[in-house]
Design a protein around this motif. Structure first.
Motif, PDB file in Angstrom:
ATOM      1  N   ARG A   1     -52.083  -1.241 -38.654  1.00 13.46           N
ATOM      2  CA  ARG A   1     -52.713  -0.029 -38.146  1.00 13.46           C
ATOM      3  C   ARG A   1     -54.215  -0.237 -38.045  1.00 13.46           C
ATOM      4  O   ARG A   1     -54.830  -0.776 -38.956  1.00 13.46           O
ATOM      5  N   ARG A   2     -54.774   0.217 -36.928  1.00 12.40           N
ATOM      6  CA  ARG A   2     -56.204   0.131 -36.716  1.00 12.40           C
ATOM      7  C   ARG A   2     -56.622   1.083 -35.618  1.00 12.40           C
ATOM      8  O   ARG A   2     -55.789   1.714 -34.992  1.00 12.40           O
ATOM      9  N   SER A   3     -57.918   1.140 -35.373  1.00 14.46           N
ATOM     10  CA  SER A   3     -58.464   1.970 -34.304  1.00 14.46           C
ATOM     11  C   SER A   3     -58.579   1.153 -33.029  1.00 14.46           C
ATOM     12  O   SER A   3     -59.023   0.006 -33.064  1.00 14.46           O
ATOM     13  N   ARG A   4     -58.188   1.769 -31.950  1.00 13.49           N
ATOM     14  CA  ARG A   4     -58.408   1.166 -30.634  1.00 13.49           C
ATOM     15  C   ARG A   4     -59.907   1.233 -30.359  1.00 13.49           C
ATOM     16  O   ARG A   4     -60.556   2.249 -30.588  1.00 13.49           O
ATOM     17  N   ARG A   5     -60.470   0.131 -29.900  1.00  6.52           N
ATOM     18  CA  ARG A   5     -61.889   0.121 -29.588  1.00  6.52           C
ATOM     19  C   ARG A   5     -62.130   1.158 -28.492  1.00  6.52           C
ATOM     20  O   ARG A   5     -61.523   1.108 -27.428  1.00  6.52           O
TER      21      ARG A   5
ATOM     22  N   VAL B   1     -67.164   4.449 -36.314  1.00  6.79           N
ATOM     23  CA  VAL B   1     -65.988   4.868 -37.084  1.00  6.79           C
ATOM     24  C   VAL B   1     -65.067   3.662 -37.199  1.00  6.79           C
ATOM     25  O   VAL B   1     -64.676   3.089 -36.176  1.00  6.79           O
ATOM     26  N   SER B   2     -64.731   3.266 -38.422  1.00  9.05           N
ATOM     27  CA  SER B   2     -63.770   2.187 -38.599  1.00  9.05           C
ATOM     28  C   SER B   2     -62.991   2.379 -39.891  1.00  9.05           C
ATOM     29  O   SER B   2     -63.328   3.217 -40.722  1.00  9.05           O
ATOM     30  N   LYS B   3     -61.995   1.546 -40.059  1.00 10.50           N
ATOM     31  CA  LYS B   3     -61.122   1.586 -41.229  1.00 10.50           C
ATOM     32  C   LYS B   3     -61.821   1.062 -42.488  1.00 10.50           C
ATOM     33  O   LYS B   3     -61.362   1.292 -43.596  1.00 10.50           O
ATOM     34  N   SER B   4     -62.934   0.389 -42.324  1.00  9.14           N
ATOM     35  CA  SER B   4     -63.656  -0.159 -43.475  1.00  9.14           C
ATOM     36  C   SER B   4     -64.145   0.963 -44.389  1.00  9.14           C
ATOM     37  O   SER B   4     -64.468   2.058 -43.938  1.00  9.14           O
ATOM     38  N   GLY B   5     -64.231   0.653 -45.680  1.00  7.72           N
ATOM     39  CA  GLY B   5     -64.682   1.622 -46.669  1.00  7.72           C
ATOM     40  C   GLY B   5     -66.194   1.652 -46.804  1.00  7.72           C
ATOM     41  O   GLY B   5     -66.907   0.824 -46.230  1.00  7.72           O
ATOM     42  N   PRO B   6     -66.707   2.592 -47.592  1.00 14.84           N
ATOM     43  CA  PRO B   6     -68.152   2.763 -47.742  1.00 14.84           C
ATOM     44  C   PRO B   6     -68.885   1.513 -48.247  1.00 14.84           C
ATOM     45  O   PRO B   6     -69.971   1.199 -47.764  1.00 14.84           O
ATOM     46  N   ARG B   7     -68.319   0.804 -49.203  1.00  5.99           N
ATOM     47  CA  ARG B   7     -68.990  -0.394 -49.740  1.00  5.99           C
ATOM     48  C   ARG B   7     -69.180  -1.452 -48.662  1.00  5.99           C
ATOM     49  O   ARG B   7     -70.257  -2.027 -48.518  1.00  5.99           O
ATOM     50  N   LEU B   8     -68.138  -1.693 -47.874  1.00  7.02           N
ATOM     51  CA  LEU B   8     -68.237  -2.681 -46.802  1.00  7.02           C
ATOM     52  C   LEU B   8     -69.175  -2.197 -45.699  1.00  7.02           C
ATOM     53  O   LEU B   8     -69.933  -2.988 -45.128  1.00  7.02           O
TER      54      LEU B   8
ATOM     55  N   TYR C   1     -64.177   1.291 -33.872  1.00 12.05           N
ATOM     56  CA  TYR C   1     -63.996  -0.156 -33.890  1.00 12.05           C
ATOM     57  C   TYR C   1     -63.066  -0.504 -35.038  1.00 12.05           C
ATOM     58  O   TYR C   1     -62.736   0.340 -35.864  1.00 12.05           O
ATOM     59  N   THR C   2     -62.609  -1.743 -35.088  1.00 14.59           N
ATOM     60  CA  THR C   2     -61.556  -2.120 -36.039  1.00 14.59           C
ATOM     61  C   THR C   2     -62.056  -2.157 -37.473  1.00 14.59           C
ATOM     62  O   THR C   2     -61.719  -1.284 -38.263  1.00 14.59           O
TER      63      THR C   2
ATOM     64  N   ASP D   1     -65.747  -9.619 -33.103  1.00 12.33           N
ATOM     65  CA  ASP D   1     -65.939  -8.719 -31.975  1.00 12.33           C
ATOM     66  C   ASP D   1     -66.738  -7.484 -32.377  1.00 12.33           C
ATOM     67  O   ASP D   1     -67.532  -6.957 -31.597  1.00 12.33           O
ATOM     68  N   CYS D   2     -66.585  -7.015 -33.596  1.00 15.83           N
ATOM     69  CA  CYS D   2     -67.330  -5.844 -34.060  1.00 15.83           C
ATOM     70  C   CYS D   2     -68.793  -6.190 -34.317  1.00 15.83           C
ATOM     71  O   CYS D   2     -69.687  -5.384 -34.055  1.00 15.83           O
ATOM     72  N   ILE D   3     -69.042  -7.378 -34.815  1.00 10.13           N
ATOM     73  CA  ILE D   3     -70.426  -7.830 -34.982  1.00 10.13           C
ATOM     74  C   ILE D   3     -71.101  -7.859 -33.618  1.00 10.13           C
ATOM     75  O   ILE D   3     -72.220  -7.361 -33.453  1.00 10.13           O
ATOM     76  N   GLU D   4     -70.421  -8.399 -32.612  1.00 13.95           N
ATOM     77  CA  GLU D   4     -70.968  -8.464 -31.257  1.00 13.95           C
ATOM     78  C   GLU D   4     -71.279  -7.064 -30.732  1.00 13.95           C
ATOM     79  O   GLU D   4     -72.345  -6.816 -30.172  1.00 13.95           O
TER      80      GLU D   4
END
Length: 182
Positions: free
Chosen positions: A128-132, A84-91, A52-53, A59-62
Motif C-alpha cells: 500500500r502506498r500513495s499514487r504520486r 504527504v507520504s506514508k513516512s512517519g514524523p521522525r523520517l 509521494y511514496t 524518485d521522491c528525492i528528485e
C-alpha cells in the motif's frame, strides 16, 4: 490523522471542482515543529498538496529537490507547498534536514489522507502506498488543479511537472492583468 475527521474514501481520485476532504494529521515543519495540524489551517492561501511514496526513495528525492530548486515554490509567498507520504514524523524530519527543504510534510502512516483523496493503491497488488499526485486547493477548500502519475506499471515513477504546476498556481492566484489604462 484523526480518524473521526477522515471522510469515506472515494472510489476514484478527487477531481477539479471537488471539495478537498477535511483532515487532521501530524505535520512536520522545516522549523522543527511536529504537531497535529488540520488541513484547513493551511488554507490561508492556496495549497499545493503533493502526495509521494516515502522519504528517501530516489524518485521522491528528485521530486522534492525539484520543488526546492524551483525558486518560485520556495518563496512560499503565493502558495503553501505541502507533502504527504506514508513516512512517519521522525523520517520526515531527517528528509527535511538532509535535503534542506522549506516545505512541511504530513505523515500519512495509515494512508487515510491518501484514501480520502482517492490516491491510495497497492503497488504490484501488494504494497500500500500513495499514487504520486498533486492537488491545488484554493482558500475555500476547492480543488482547482489535479495531476496524477500515470506510469503504466508503477504510478510512483512519474515526477510531477514542476512547470505545469507553476502555471496552474499562477492561473489560480493571478490578479487582473495590468492594462495600463487601455
Amino acid at each position: 490523522m484523526s480518524r473521526s475527521d477522515a471522510p469515506s474514501p472515494p472510489s476514484e481520485p478527487l477531481d477539479v471542482g471537488d471539495p478537498a476532504p477535511e483532515f487532521t494529521s501530524t505535520l512536520v515543519t522545516p522549523e522543527g515543529d511536529t504537531r497535529e495540524e488540520p488541513f484547513a489551517e493551511l488554507l490561508d492561501k492556496p495549497v499545493l498538496l503533493s502526495f509521494y511514496t516515502v522519504d528517501f526513495s530516489p524518485d521522491c528525492i528528485e521530486e522534492w529537490c525539484a520543488f526546492r530548486d524551483f525558486d518560485w515554490f520556495a518563496s512560499g509567498e503565493d502558495v503553501n507547498v505541502v507533502g504527504v507520504s506514508k513516512s512517519g514524523p521522525r523520517l520526515h524530519r531527517q528528509f527535511i534536514d538532509r535535503l534542506n527543504l522549506g516545505f512541511p510534510l504530513y505523515a500519512d502512516t495509515d494512508l487515510a489522507v491518501s484514501e480520502a483523496f482517492g490516491v491510495a493503491y497497492r503497488t504490484f497488488g501488494v504494497f500500500r502506498r500513495s499514487r504520486r499526485s498533486c492537488f491545488l486547493v484554493d482558500e475555500d477548500g476547492t480543488i482547482r488543479y489535479r495531476w496524477l502519475g500515470e506510469h503504466w506499471l508503477d504510478p510512483t515513477r512519474d515526477t510531477p511537472p514542476v512547470g505545469e504546476l507553476h502555471e496552474a498556481v499562477r492561473a489560480e492566484i493571478a490578479e487582473e492583468p495590468e492594462t495600463f489604462g487601455f
